[in-house]
Enzyme design. Structure first.
Site, mmCIF file in Angstrom:
data_model
loop_
_atom_site.group_PDB
_atom_site.id
_atom_site.type_symbol
_atom_site.label_atom_id
_atom_site.label_comp_id
_atom_site.label_asym_id
_atom_site.label_seq_id
_atom_site.Cartn_x
_atom_site.Cartn_y
_atom_site.Cartn_z
ATOM 1 N N HIS A 99 -12.891 2.999 0.526
ATOM 2 C CA HIS A 99 -12.810 1.718 1.498
ATOM 3 C C HIS A 99 -13.555 0.578 0.852
ATOM 4 C CE1 HIS A 99 -12.552 5.173 4.770
ATOM 5 N NE2 HIS A 99 -11.451 4.752 4.407
ATOM 6 N N ASN A 109 0.871 -1.147 -0.006
ATOM 7 C CA ASN A 109 0.089 -0.129 -0.001
ATOM 8 C C ASN A 109 0.910 1.200 -0.003
ATOM 9 O OD1 ASN A 109 -1.780 2.075 0.459
ATOM 10 N ND2 ASN A 109 -2.931 1.091 2.496
ATOM 11 N N ARG A 127 -10.690 15.599 8.111
ATOM 12 C CA ARG A 127 -11.512 15.920 7.232
ATOM 13 C C ARG A 127 -13.075 16.585 7.510
ATOM 14 N NH1 ARG A 127 -10.336 10.681 3.897
ATOM 15 N NH2 ARG A 127 -8.505 10.934 3.286
ATOM 16 N N ARG A 138 -2.745 -2.178 -3.350
ATOM 17 C CA ARG A 138 -3.749 -1.414 -3.006
ATOM 18 C C ARG A 138 -3.899 -0.136 -3.902
ATOM 19 N NH1 ARG A 138 -5.116 3.043 1.341
ATOM 20 N NH2 ARG A 138 -7.049 3.190 0.902
ATOM 21 N N GLU A 153 -8.032 -5.536 5.477
ATOM 22 C CA GLU A 153 -8.150 -5.351 3.956
ATOM 23 C C GLU A 153 -6.841 -5.961 3.417
ATOM 24 O OE1 GLU A 153 -9.046 -0.874 3.060
ATOM 25 O OE2 GLU A 153 -8.665 -1.086 5.396
#
Ligand code: AMP
Length: 392
Positions: free
Chosen positions: A175, A8, A236, A86, A380
């Site tokens: 996601h 990733n 965020r 990823r 993941e």
């Protein structure tokens, strides 16, 4: 024995995990942080841990350090069958994971404008891994792919359609790997086929999104063109009135770069609390009466509940609400406050099951005979490894 190296690559970091697919075990894992400046390798393997400064000028050097760590740990020689990457944005081109070919690389590059911070770093990781492991197949697993089943009435913004047709401006969602993993896992834990279930999955980590999953397929999600839409996150804002942009510009003279910095890096839990983007810190501060932390968690849980309630309309019923991610799996407080706002759906929290994070009750944190909310740890890396193995 087959092992998949999962990578990733972010703009200044490389995360990795070497997964043994038959047992679903992580044989070794870690990350290189601060690429280009003061790079560090922090990793864990069967022979122990390392935490050392490395000469990590770029992704190439970082990956070389990862490979020599894995060689020193003696875990690389046995059966590396694939490298699984990823990749954040696959646009409308990818509705599943794929073997990486030159055509796939071109298609990923074409999505760079949609994820300017992520896709170029993901591509760099693929380029470097293909050089380091020329004989090993490389697989791309996209964050957006799971959401390609969302219907047009849910993915279109109410903007002139030409912006969608000509510029690809629509809701994509992110996601996806986590929502797909936990929906399948929740079905397993509930002892029912995922094809019989209507689920809402809430991935709450540094980034937060929720997803309506109908019979194993995403039918709506809270993130949009970018990962900024929806639930408030660590830094965020999540969804806000778009009129705020103009107001900031007119009243403070801020340009789009300044506004983007505000909404991406200075808002959410950090902005509201004035203290931290980290839920653990905020929960501790709240317990000691910190006003900002209290408010930040209250706003977070209210807005999360509101997004979950909105997603419910994409489903004929809710068989289970699933919490995952660092906050979803560990914060009994967030789950408790959020479920209290969702009383309209009949959720009744079981305080002791919730306090134990559902570990003694097959993930379930609500009272028997009431609608199910549950905790399902995400993984993941494992899903990327399993997809990669299946594809090759
Ligand atoms: P992730 O991005 O999935 O690693 O999640 C990171 C978020 O999970 C951060 O806000 C952490 O503070 C939060 N988190 C991790 N452990 C806990 C915990 N025990 N209690 C509350 N929040 C936690």
């Amino acid at each position: 024995m087959s092992r998949v190296l999962v990578l990733n690559c972010g703009s200044s970091s490389v995360k990795f995990a070497l997964i043994e697919t038959s047992s679903a075990d992580s044989v070794a894992s870690g990350l290189v942080e601060n690429l280009g400046a003061d790079a560090h390798l922090k990793a864990n393997g069967p022979k122990g841990k390392v935490n050392e400064k490395i000469s990590g000028k770029d992704h190439g050097e970082a990956l070389e350090s990862v490979v020599s760590f894995l060689q020193n740990q003696g875990v690389l020689e046995q059966g590396l069958v694939a490298v699984g990457h990823r990749v954040v944005h696959g646009g409308e081109r990818f509705s599943g994971s794929v073997l990486i070919t030159p055509q796939v690389l071109d298609a990923v590059r074409a999505c760079n404008d949609l994820a300017p911070l992520h896709n170029p770093a993901n591509l760099k990781g693929i380029e470097v891994a293909s050089r380091v492991f020329p004989e090993v197949p490389q697989v791309a697993v996209f964050d957006t792919a799971f959401h390609q089943t969302i219907p047009a009435h849910a993915f279109l913004y109410p903007l002139p359609q030409s912006l969608y047709r000509e510029r690809g401006i629509r809701r994509y969602g992110f996601h996806g790997t986590s929502h797909r993993f936990v929906s399948a896992k929740a079905a397993e834990m509930l002892g029912k086929p995922v094809a019989d279930l209507c689920l809402i999955t809430a991935h709450l980590g540094n980034g937060c999104s929720a997803c309506a999953v109908l019979q194993g397929k995403s039918v709506d999600t809270t993130m949009g063109l970018t990962p900024m839409e929806g639930i408030p996150m660590g830094t965020r804002s999540g969804t806000i009135d778009p009129g705020i942009f103009r107001y900031l510009h007119d009243s403070l003279g801020w340009d789009f770069k300044r506004i983007d910095q505000l909404l991406n890096k200075e808002s959410g839990l950090l902005g509201l609390s004035g203290l931290s983007n980290d839920m653990r810190t905020l929960a501790e501060a709240r317990a000691q009466g910190h006003e900002g932390a209290t408010l930040a968690i209250d706003v977070f849980c209210y807005r999360l509940a509101k997004e979950i309630a909105a997603l419910a309309i994409a489903l004929p019923r809710i068989d289970a609400l699933v919490f995952t991610g660092g906050i979803g799996e560990n914060s009994f407080l967030v789950r408790e406050l959020t479920l209290a706002h969702l009383a309209v759906f009949g959720f009744q929290l079981d305080i002791s099951r919730n306090g134990a994070h559902g570990r003694e009750s097959k993930g379930i944190i609500t009272r028997a005979e009431t609608p199910t909310a549950m905790v399902v740890p995400t993984n993941e890396e494992l899903l990327i490894a399993l997809d990669s193995e299946q594809i090759i």
